[in-house]
Design a protein around this motif. Structure first.
Motif, PDB file in Angstrom:
ATOM      1  N   LYS A   1       0.824  -1.210   0.000  1.00  0.00           N
ATOM      2  CA  LYS A   1       0.000   0.000   0.000  1.00  0.00           C
ATOM      3  C   LYS A   1       0.859   1.261   0.000  1.00  0.00           C
ATOM      4  O   LYS A   1       0.552   2.224  -0.710  1.00  0.00           O
ATOM      5  CB  LYS A   1      -0.924  -0.008   1.218  1.00  0.00           C
ATOM      6  N   ALA A   2       1.931   1.263   0.787  1.00  0.00           N
ATOM      7  CA  ALA A   2       2.754   2.461   0.911  1.00  0.00           C
ATOM      8  C   ALA A   2       3.309   2.913  -0.432  1.00  0.00           C
ATOM      9  O   ALA A   2       3.366   4.119  -0.724  1.00  0.00           O
ATOM     10  CB  ALA A   2       3.896   2.210   1.896  1.00  0.00           C
ATOM     11  N   LEU A   3       3.726   1.975  -1.263  1.00  0.00           N
ATOM     12  CA  LEU A   3       4.266   2.333  -2.576  1.00  0.00           C
ATOM     13  C   LEU A   3       3.163   2.468  -3.613  1.00  0.00           C
ATOM     14  O   LEU A   3       3.193   3.378  -4.458  1.00  0.00           O
ATOM     15  CB  LEU A   3       5.287   1.280  -3.022  1.00  0.00           C
ATOM     16  N   ALA A   4       2.163   1.592  -3.566  1.00  0.00           N
ATOM     17  CA  ALA A   4       1.104   1.607  -4.574  1.00  0.00           C
ATOM     18  C   ALA A   4       0.295   2.889  -4.547  1.00  0.00           C
ATOM     19  O   ALA A   4      -0.202   3.352  -5.580  1.00  0.00           O
ATOM     20  CB  ALA A   4       0.185   0.399  -4.386  1.00  0.00           C
TER      21      ALA A   4
ATOM     22  N   TYR B   1       9.045  -4.729   3.820  1.00  0.00           N
ATOM     23  CA  TYR B   1       9.893  -4.624   2.623  1.00  0.00           C
ATOM     24  C   TYR B   1       9.581  -5.706   1.601  1.00  0.00           C
ATOM     25  O   TYR B   1       9.818  -5.511   0.405  1.00  0.00           O
ATOM     26  CB  TYR B   1      11.375  -4.620   3.015  1.00  0.00           C
ATOM     27  N   LYS B   2       9.004  -6.797   2.045  1.00  0.00           N
ATOM     28  CA  LYS B   2       8.521  -7.795   1.082  1.00  0.00           C
ATOM     29  C   LYS B   2       7.418  -7.182   0.220  1.00  0.00           C
ATOM     30  O   LYS B   2       7.393  -7.334  -1.008  1.00  0.00           O
ATOM     31  CB  LYS B   2       8.001  -9.025   1.817  1.00  0.00           C
ATOM     32  N   GLY B   3       6.493  -6.460   0.852  1.00  0.00           N
ATOM     33  CA  GLY B   3       5.427  -5.798   0.114  1.00  0.00           C
ATOM     34  C   GLY B   3       5.931  -4.679  -0.768  1.00  0.00           C
ATOM     35  O   GLY B   3       5.469  -4.513  -1.908  1.00  0.00           O
ATOM     36  N   LEU B   4       6.892  -3.909  -0.278  1.00  0.00           N
ATOM     37  CA  LEU B   4       7.491  -2.849  -1.085  1.00  0.00           C
ATOM     38  C   LEU B   4       8.164  -3.417  -2.329  1.00  0.00           C
ATOM     39  O   LEU B   4       7.998  -2.900  -3.436  1.00  0.00           O
ATOM     40  CB  LEU B   4       8.513  -2.068  -0.248  1.00  0.00           C
TER      41      LEU B   4
ATOM     42  N   ARG C   1       7.578  -6.289  -3.816  1.00  0.00           N
ATOM     43  CA  ARG C   1       6.590  -6.878  -4.726  1.00  0.00           C
ATOM     44  C   ARG C   1       5.941  -5.800  -5.594  1.00  0.00           C
ATOM     45  O   ARG C   1       5.781  -5.965  -6.813  1.00  0.00           O
ATOM     46  CB  ARG C   1       5.525  -7.634  -3.919  1.00  0.00           C
ATOM     47  N   CYS C   2       5.596  -4.679  -4.991  1.00  0.00           N
ATOM     48  CA  CYS C   2       4.994  -3.578  -5.747  1.00  0.00           C
ATOM     49  C   CYS C   2       6.007  -2.973  -6.717  1.00  0.00           C
ATOM     50  O   CYS C   2       5.680  -2.691  -7.873  1.00  0.00           O
ATOM     51  CB  CYS C   2       4.480  -2.504  -4.780  1.00  0.00           C
TER      52      CYS C   2
END
Length: 290
Positions: A70-73, A108-111, A113-114
């Motif tokens: 969410k933070a990057l998207a 950071y895994k989510g970051l 991935r985005c």
């Protein structure tokens, strides 16, 4: 006066009044991104920053990989709303010392991935100690061709208003798993001359009046508001964090656009028109300080 009395839009207007502005700043505060370059350049630079805060945008028990996405998207969505493409990100994270390392790994895994999905390089950032809550701020740079850059301010009376997707449902968790409409925005700016566009971050009830005001117009809403499953019209207007595209197009192009829309799984809905009357019906979305 307190922030709750002033409201978010009035606060932003107050803070940005009289800010220093260099000659290469083509578009400053008030749009989805800042635009930097010379007017004659074929490609302009887009700049955006956004943050997510524990207790406001997510809870402490949220899966942190979803928080990182969410933070990057969120920033990617703003780049899309200008018709551009994202390139480089900087990430700042403030955390309490007692936070589990596994949660930071998940963030950071989510970051990552985005970033991989949208071709973004994470170029660096900063870590800092927080006295309690987790705070993630992302600054994102992108690019947009001069001929494809779309602002909020170009709408004209009579323009048809469209939204992508279905609105409402952020309180049920949709705001953590949305897909920025980057491909859709690029297709739109390649095939049509959009007059105005923005992403829906605070809800249609807050963002449509902003687009209309920036364009010097009013608006009329029809009955066809695309609601997410289980959501009412009021929730579709006010829940916020939909991250869909809202855009205005010449009425002579509207029917052709509807016929040509290639994204079969993503609804495209004609929701209203821009008007000459700037006194519009009051509708409400999310306000950080209300």
């Amino acid at each position: 006066m307190k922030l709750s009395e002033l409201g978010e839009d009035a606060l932003v207007a107050r803070l940005t009044r009289g800010l220093p502005r260099g000659a290469s700043l083509l578009v400053g505060p008030g749009d989805d991104c800042a635009v930097v370059g010379r007017r004659s350049d074929a490609v302009w630079t887009l700049l955006k920053t956004d943050c997510v805060i524990e207790g406001v945008h997510f809870t402490g028990d949220t899966e942190f990989a979803r928080v990182g996405w969410k933070a990057l998207a969120r920033n990617v969505s703003d780049i899309a709303a200008m018709g551009g493409e994202p390139e480089h990100a900087l990430v700042t994270v403030a955390m309490p010392p007692g936070l589990e390392v596994a949660k930071v790994d998940g963030l950071y895994k989510g970051l990552r991935r985005c970033a991989r999905k949208f071709g973004i390089s994470i170029a660096g950032g900063e870590t800092a100690r927080s006295p309690g809550l987790v705070f993630v701020s992302v600054a994102l740079a992108g690019r947009v061709e001069r001929t494809r850059c779309v602002l909020r301010s170009g709408g004209k009376p009579g323009d048809v208003l469209f939204v992508t997707g279905r609105l409402g449902g952020s309180r049920a968790g949709k705001h953590l798993d949305f897909t920025p409409r980057l491909a859709e925005a690029r297709w739109l700016t390649e095939h049509f001359r959009l007059h105005a566009m923005m992403d829906l971050s605070d809800g249609l009830g807050a963002d449509l009046p902003r687009l209309a005001k920036a364009s010097g117009c009013g608006f009329e809403l029809g009955d066809a508001i695309p609601c997410a499953l289980g959501c009412s019209r009021e929730q579709a207007l006010s829940d916020g964090e939909d991250f869909e595209l809202l855009f205005a197009v010449n009425p002579r192009q509207a029917a052709r656009l509807e016929r040509a829309w290639p994204f079969q799984k993503l609804p495209l809905t004609r929701i209203g028109v821009l008007t000459t009357n700037t006194k519009t019906i009051p509708i409400h979305g999310f306000d950080h300080f209300a």
